[in-house]
Write an enzyme that holds these catalytic residues in place. Structure first.
Site, PDB file in Angstrom:
ATOM      1  N   ASP A 206       0.861  -1.192   0.000  1.00 42.25           N
ATOM      2  CA  ASP A 206       0.000   0.000   0.000  1.00 42.25           C
ATOM      3  C   ASP A 206       0.896   1.241   0.000  1.00 42.25           C
ATOM      4  O   ASP A 206       1.885   1.317   0.720  1.00 42.25           O
ATOM      5  CB  ASP A 206      -0.918  -0.009   1.224  1.00 42.25           C
ATOM      6  CG  ASP A 206      -2.051   0.998   1.096  1.00 42.25           C
ATOM      7  OD1 ASP A 206      -3.211   0.568   0.996  1.00 42.25           O
ATOM      8  OD2 ASP A 206      -1.775   2.217   1.092  1.00 42.25           O
ATOM      9  N   ILE A 207       0.519   2.201  -0.811  1.00 43.25           N
ATOM     10  CA  ILE A 207       1.316   3.414  -0.981  1.00 43.25           C
ATOM     11  C   ILE A 207       1.295   4.294   0.278  1.00 43.25           C
ATOM     12  O   ILE A 207       2.213   5.068   0.502  1.00 43.25           O
ATOM     13  CB  ILE A 207       0.810   4.181  -2.236  1.00 43.25           C
ATOM     14  CG1 ILE A 207       1.887   5.020  -2.870  1.00 43.25           C
ATOM     15  CG2 ILE A 207      -0.434   4.985  -1.953  1.00 43.25           C
ATOM     16  CD1 ILE A 207       1.520   5.549  -4.261  1.00 43.25           C
TER      17      ILE A 207
ATOM     18  N   ASN B 152     -12.869  -3.009   2.511  1.00 43.29           N
ATOM     19  CA  ASN B 152     -13.811  -1.898   2.596  1.00 43.29           C
ATOM     20  C   ASN B 152     -14.772  -1.996   1.420  1.00 43.29           C
ATOM     21  O   ASN B 152     -14.333  -2.112   0.276  1.00 43.29           O
ATOM     22  CB  ASN B 152     -13.059  -0.567   2.572  1.00 43.29           C
ATOM     23  CG  ASN B 152     -12.186  -0.388   3.804  1.00 43.29           C
ATOM     24  OD1 ASN B 152     -12.608  -0.722   4.915  1.00 43.29           O
ATOM     25  ND2 ASN B 152     -10.975   0.109   3.623  1.00 43.29           N
TER      26      ASN B 152
ATOM     27  N   GLY C 226     -15.716   3.587   3.564  1.00 45.01           N
ATOM     28  CA  GLY C 226     -14.575   4.404   3.149  1.00 45.01           C
ATOM     29  C   GLY C 226     -13.795   3.828   1.990  1.00 45.01           C
ATOM     30  O   GLY C 226     -12.603   4.108   1.835  1.00 45.01           O
ATOM     31  N   GLN C 227     -14.463   3.012   1.159  1.00 40.02           N
ATOM     32  CA  GLN C 227     -13.751   2.459   0.003  1.00 40.02           C
ATOM     33  C   GLN C 227     -13.314   3.601  -0.913  1.00 40.02           C
ATOM     34  O   GLN C 227     -14.126   4.447  -1.290  1.00 40.02           O
ATOM     35  CB  GLN C 227     -14.638   1.467  -0.768  1.00 40.02           C
ATOM     36  CG  GLN C 227     -13.898   0.781  -1.906  1.00 40.02           C
ATOM     37  CD  GLN C 227     -14.712  -0.329  -2.575  1.00 40.02           C
ATOM     38  OE1 GLN C 227     -15.831  -0.646  -2.155  1.00 40.02           O
ATOM     39  NE2 GLN C 227     -14.139  -0.925  -3.604  1.00 40.02           N
TER      40      GLN C 227
ATOM     41  N   HIS D 162     -10.258  -5.218  -3.297  1.00 38.40           N
ATOM     42  CA  HIS D 162      -8.937  -5.523  -2.751  1.00 38.40           C
ATOM     43  C   HIS D 162      -9.054  -5.913  -1.294  1.00 38.40           C
ATOM     44  O   HIS D 162      -9.919  -5.428  -0.573  1.00 38.40           O
ATOM     45  CB  HIS D 162      -7.972  -4.336  -2.908  1.00 38.40           C
ATOM     46  CG  HIS D 162      -8.524  -3.046  -2.381  1.00 38.40           C
ATOM     47  ND1 HIS D 162      -9.405  -2.286  -3.107  1.00 38.40           N
ATOM     48  CD2 HIS D 162      -8.327  -2.404  -1.212  1.00 38.40           C
ATOM     49  CE1 HIS D 162      -9.726  -1.207  -2.398  1.00 38.40           C
ATOM     50  NE2 HIS D 162      -9.095  -1.261  -1.227  1.00 38.40           N
TER      51      HIS D 162
ATOM     52  N   HIS E 294      -7.004  -5.861   2.204  1.00 39.37           N
ATOM     53  CA  HIS E 294      -5.854  -5.307   2.930  1.00 39.37           C
ATOM     54  C   HIS E 294      -5.299  -6.397   3.845  1.00 39.37           C
ATOM     55  O   HIS E 294      -6.079  -7.062   4.552  1.00 39.37           O
ATOM     56  CB  HIS E 294      -6.276  -4.136   3.829  1.00 39.37           C
ATOM     57  CG  HIS E 294      -6.783  -2.926   3.109  1.00 39.37           C
ATOM     58  ND1 HIS E 294      -6.022  -1.793   2.938  1.00 39.37           N
ATOM     59  CD2 HIS E 294      -7.977  -2.652   2.542  1.00 39.37           C
ATOM     60  CE1 HIS E 294      -6.742  -0.874   2.302  1.00 39.37           C
ATOM     61  NE2 HIS E 294      -7.929  -1.364   2.048  1.00 39.37           N
TER      62      HIS E 294
END
Ligand code: AMP
Ligand code: ZN
Length: 111
Positions: free
Chosen positions: A28-29, A85, A91-92, A98, A100
């Protein structure tokens, strides 16, 4: 095209940790934990709501990949959290399904 489809196509860079024919996993960035990996199907599926009888294997496949990565990164014993999410109230941000994978510290809040 969505940002994760662009990553699948190699049009934008990602720090990949796993890839096979149908799935990709990358860092994740904006990591919210020492280990924060995103696991995605290469196929564009918007969200968890779109999982049904025909594609439910994707959930199992992503879980197996997450477990594999957790083991490789040495957090299989310490534990980890899987988060998906789904939609606005969750809060997607990226509408390409995906999972997490979060770990490497004692987690308080979900992503
Ligand atoms: P979600 O709220 O579940 O949709 O989370 C989307 C996640 O994707 C966030 O944690 C972002 O930091 C992450 N993200 C967005 N763009 C990128 C990118 N180009 N590379 C890696 N992670 C990204
Ligand atoms: Zn996509």
């Amino acid at each position: 095209m969505c940002v994760f489809c662009q990553i699948v196509k190699g049009e934008i860079p990602a720090d990949k940790v796993y890839e096979d024919k149908n799935y990709l996993a990358f860092k994740d960035i904006r990591p919210k934990a020492p280990v924060h990996i995103l696991i995605i199907p290469k196929e564009h599926i918007e969200k968890l709501t779109d999982i049904d009888e025909s594609n439910k294997h994707i959930m199992g496949d992503m879980t197996v990949i997450a477990n594999k990565i957790a083991k490789e990164l040495g957090i299989d014993k310490s534990g980890y959290r899987i988060v998906i999410n789904n939609g606005p109230d969750a809060g997607q941000e990226v509408y390409h399904i995906h999972m997490h994978l979060l770990g490497g510290k004692r987690l308080i809040f979900a992503t």
